[in-house]
Design a protein around this motif. Sequence first.
Motif, PDB file in Angstrom:
ATOM      1  N   PRO A   2      12.403  -1.391 -33.672  1.00 34.99           N
ATOM      2  CA  PRO A   2      13.565  -0.499 -33.740  1.00 34.99           C
ATOM      3  C   PRO A   2      14.466  -0.657 -32.518  1.00 34.99           C
ATOM      4  O   PRO A   2      14.028  -1.068 -31.456  1.00 34.99           O
ATOM      5  CB  PRO A   2      12.940   0.900 -33.791  1.00 34.99           C
ATOM      6  N   LYS A   3      15.713  -0.307 -32.721  1.00 37.33           N
ATOM      7  CA  LYS A   3      16.680  -0.406 -31.629  1.00 37.33           C
ATOM      8  C   LYS A   3      17.034   0.957 -31.069  1.00 37.33           C
ATOM      9  O   LYS A   3      17.938   1.091 -30.269  1.00 37.33           O
ATOM     10  CB  LYS A   3      17.935  -1.119 -32.119  1.00 37.33           C
ATOM     11  N   SER A   4      16.320   1.989 -31.506  1.00 32.25           N
ATOM     12  CA  SER A   4      16.538   3.320 -30.956  1.00 32.25           C
ATOM     13  C   SER A   4      15.213   4.058 -30.863  1.00 32.25           C
ATOM     14  O   SER A   4      14.254   3.753 -31.564  1.00 32.25           O
ATOM     15  CB  SER A   4      17.545   4.107 -31.791  1.00 32.25           C
ATOM     16  N   LEU A   5      15.181   5.013 -29.957  1.00 33.23           N
ATOM     17  CA  LEU A   5      14.013   5.822 -29.699  1.00 33.23           C
ATOM     18  C   LEU A   5      14.475   7.266 -29.645  1.00 33.23           C
ATOM     19  O   LEU A   5      15.502   7.565 -29.029  1.00 33.23           O
ATOM     20  CB  LEU A   5      13.410   5.395 -28.360  1.00 33.23           C
ATOM     21  N   VAL A   6      13.759   8.171 -30.288  1.00 34.11           N
ATOM     22  CA  VAL A   6      14.200   9.558 -30.406  1.00 34.11           C
ATOM     23  C   VAL A   6      13.067  10.485 -29.981  1.00 34.11           C
ATOM     24  O   VAL A   6      11.917  10.280 -30.373  1.00 34.11           O
ATOM     25  CB  VAL A   6      14.593   9.890 -31.861  1.00 34.11           C
ATOM     26  N   LYS A  17      16.063  16.439 -17.534  1.00 36.64           N
ATOM     27  CA  LYS A  17      15.271  15.581 -16.652  1.00 36.64           C
ATOM     28  C   LYS A  17      15.117  14.196 -17.266  1.00 36.64           C
ATOM     29  O   LYS A  17      15.211  13.181 -16.579  1.00 36.64           O
ATOM     30  CB  LYS A  17      13.905  16.215 -16.396  1.00 36.64           C
ATOM     31  N   ALA A  18      14.885  14.145 -18.578  1.00 38.74           N
ATOM     32  CA  ALA A  18      14.738  12.861 -19.267  1.00 38.74           C
ATOM     33  C   ALA A  18      16.016  12.032 -19.149  1.00 38.74           C
ATOM     34  O   ALA A  18      15.967  10.839 -18.824  1.00 38.74           O
ATOM     35  CB  ALA A  18      14.384  13.088 -20.731  1.00 38.74           C
ATOM     36  N   SER A  19      17.163  12.655 -19.394  1.00 39.21           N
ATOM     37  CA  SER A  19      18.442  11.945 -19.276  1.00 39.21           C
ATOM     38  C   SER A  19      18.662  11.444 -17.850  1.00 39.21           C
ATOM     39  O   SER A  19      19.097  10.307 -17.639  1.00 39.21           O
ATOM     40  CB  SER A  19      19.604  12.851 -19.688  1.00 39.21           C
ATOM     41  N   HIS A  20      18.342  12.287 -16.890  1.00 43.95           N
ATOM     42  CA  HIS A  20      18.505  11.908 -15.481  1.00 43.95           C
ATOM     43  C   HIS A  20      17.602  10.718 -15.124  1.00 43.95           C
ATOM     44  O   HIS A  20      18.027   9.776 -14.451  1.00 43.95           O
ATOM     45  CB  HIS A  20      18.212  13.107 -14.572  1.00 43.95           C
ATOM     46  N   GLU A  21      16.339  10.765 -15.570  1.00 48.25           N
ATOM     47  CA  GLU A  21      15.399   9.681 -15.296  1.00 48.25           C
ATOM     48  C   GLU A  21      15.844   8.376 -15.944  1.00 48.25           C
ATOM     49  O   GLU A  21      15.713   7.307 -15.357  1.00 48.25           O
ATOM     50  CB  GLU A  21      13.992  10.054 -15.763  1.00 48.25           C
ATOM     51  N   LEU A  22      16.353   8.466 -17.167  1.00 47.48           N
ATOM     52  CA  LEU A  22      16.841   7.265 -17.843  1.00 47.48           C
ATOM     53  C   LEU A  22      17.987   6.631 -17.055  1.00 47.48           C
ATOM     54  O   LEU A  22      18.014   5.422 -16.845  1.00 47.48           O
ATOM     55  CB  LEU A  22      17.284   7.597 -19.268  1.00 47.48           C
ATOM     56  N   LYS A  23      18.918   7.460 -16.613  1.00 53.20           N
ATOM     57  CA  LYS A  23      20.044   6.947 -15.823  1.00 53.20           C
ATOM     58  C   LYS A  23      19.567   6.379 -14.492  1.00 53.20           C
ATOM     59  O   LYS A  23      20.080   5.358 -14.028  1.00 53.20           O
ATOM     60  CB  LYS A  23      21.071   8.050 -15.601  1.00 53.20           C
ATOM     61  N   ALA A  24      18.578   7.013 -13.881  1.00 56.89           N
ATOM     62  CA  ALA A  24      18.045   6.530 -12.608  1.00 56.89           C
ATOM     63  C   ALA A  24      17.366   5.164 -12.774  1.00 56.89           C
ATOM     64  O   ALA A  24      17.279   4.403 -11.815  1.00 56.89           O
ATOM     65  CB  ALA A  24      17.053   7.543 -12.040  1.00 56.89           C
ATOM     66  N   HIS A  25      16.909   4.858 -13.973  1.00 55.45           N
ATOM     67  CA  HIS A  25      16.268   3.570 -14.240  1.00 55.45           C
ATOM     68  C   HIS A  25      17.221   2.558 -14.871  1.00 55.45           C
ATOM     69  O   HIS A  25      16.791   1.579 -15.478  1.00 55.45           O
ATOM     70  CB  HIS A  25      15.041   3.771 -15.130  1.00 55.45           C
ATOM     71  N   LYS A 104      12.937  -4.858 -24.895  1.00 58.98           N
ATOM     72  CA  LYS A 104      12.227  -4.554 -23.641  1.00 58.98           C
ATOM     73  C   LYS A 104      12.757  -3.284 -22.991  1.00 58.98           C
ATOM     74  O   LYS A 104      11.994  -2.502 -22.440  1.00 58.98           O
ATOM     75  CB  LYS A 104      12.352  -5.722 -22.662  1.00 58.98           C
ATOM     76  N   ARG A 105      14.047  -3.094 -23.048  1.00 58.09           N
ATOM     77  CA  ARG A 105      14.627  -1.883 -22.447  1.00 58.09           C
ATOM     78  C   ARG A 105      14.182  -0.635 -23.211  1.00 58.09           C
ATOM     79  O   ARG A 105      13.986   0.420 -22.628  1.00 58.09           O
ATOM     80  CB  ARG A 105      16.146  -1.985 -22.397  1.00 58.09           C
ATOM     81  N   LEU A 106      14.002  -0.781 -24.508  1.00 60.64           N
ATOM     82  CA  LEU A 106      13.544   0.348 -25.312  1.00 60.64           C
ATOM     83  C   LEU A 106      12.103   0.717 -24.952  1.00 60.64           C
ATOM     84  O   LEU A 106      11.750   1.900 -24.898  1.00 60.64           O
ATOM     85  CB  LEU A 106      13.669   0.022 -26.795  1.00 60.64           C
ATOM     86  N   GLU A 107      11.289  -0.270 -24.684  1.00 60.76           N
ATOM     87  CA  GLU A 107       9.913  -0.002 -24.248  1.00 60.76           C
ATOM     88  C   GLU A 107       9.903   0.705 -22.894  1.00 60.76           C
ATOM     89  O   GLU A 107       9.091   1.591 -22.649  1.00 60.76           O
ATOM     90  CB  GLU A 107       9.095  -1.293 -24.206  1.00 60.76           C
ATOM     91  N   LYS A 108      10.814   0.303 -22.013  1.00 65.89           N
ATOM     92  CA  LYS A 108      10.947   0.977 -20.713  1.00 65.89           C
ATOM     93  C   LYS A 108      11.355   2.436 -20.927  1.00 65.89           C
ATOM     94  O   LYS A 108      10.816   3.341 -20.283  1.00 65.89           O
ATOM     95  CB  LYS A 108      11.994   0.247 -19.864  1.00 65.89           C
ATOM     96  N   ALA A 109      12.273   2.675 -21.843  1.00 66.98           N
ATOM     97  CA  ALA A 109      12.716   4.040 -22.153  1.00 66.98           C
ATOM     98  C   ALA A 109      11.567   4.859 -22.720  1.00 66.98           C
ATOM     99  O   ALA A 109      11.407   6.042 -22.400  1.00 66.98           O
ATOM    100  CB  ALA A 109      13.889   4.008 -23.129  1.00 66.98           C
ATOM    101  N   ARG A 110      10.741   4.256 -23.571  1.00 67.30           N
ATOM    102  CA  ARG A 110       9.590   4.951 -24.153  1.00 67.30           C
ATOM    103  C   ARG A 110       8.654   5.432 -23.044  1.00 67.30           C
ATOM    104  O   ARG A 110       8.191   6.582 -23.045  1.00 67.30           O
ATOM    105  CB  ARG A 110       8.839   4.030 -25.116  1.00 67.30           C
ATOM    106  N   THR A 111       8.401   4.578 -22.071  1.00 64.53           N
ATOM    107  CA  THR A 111       7.538   4.949 -20.947  1.00 64.53           C
ATOM    108  C   THR A 111       8.146   6.112 -20.164  1.00 64.53           C
ATOM    109  O   THR A 111       7.441   7.053 -19.792  1.00 64.53           O
ATOM    110  CB  THR A 111       7.337   3.736 -20.015  1.00 64.53           C
TER     111      THR A 111
END
Length: 153
Positions: A2-6, A17-25, A104-111
């Motif tokens: 998949p190309k999206s994660l929800v 916090k999740a949005s902030h962490e995603l932007k920080a990464h 790969k970026r989606l897997e990083k987002a999942r983590t």
Amino acid sequence: MPKSLVKLFQDPLAAEKASHELKAHGFKDEEIGTLRGGQDGGLSLPGVGSVKAQGPVAAALADAGGEPGLALAKLWGLPQEALAYYEVGLSLGGVVVSVHAPGKRLEKARTILRSIEHPSPGEQQRNPGFLKAGRMSGTNPIDAQMTGDFRRY
């Protein structure tokens, strides 16, 4: 793949916090979508009412015409029937955070999203609807003592 994660967050602070962490990464605003129920955002979802959307979610809903549920199902890569879960969460004041990125970026987002912990009870800003729903699902109706005329319910 998949190309999206929800992910649905019951607590708005955890979603922020999740949005902030995603932007920080390194995730960009155009890769992070948010959807909040009970907000005056000029958009509406059946079963939820007024919502506020940002990022790819806002773009999908703006282009949805009369089919906002179908637009979200396509964007998130979910069957339309699975949206009922998110609709209930949104109607109770939850926040949906989605990430739209390649492999790969989606897997990083999942983590990152999995690492977001629920705040301690003193910090929670959970909508009262989630608390009521939790109490309702926390009881086992089989063990509950029946009183009165239960056929009315």
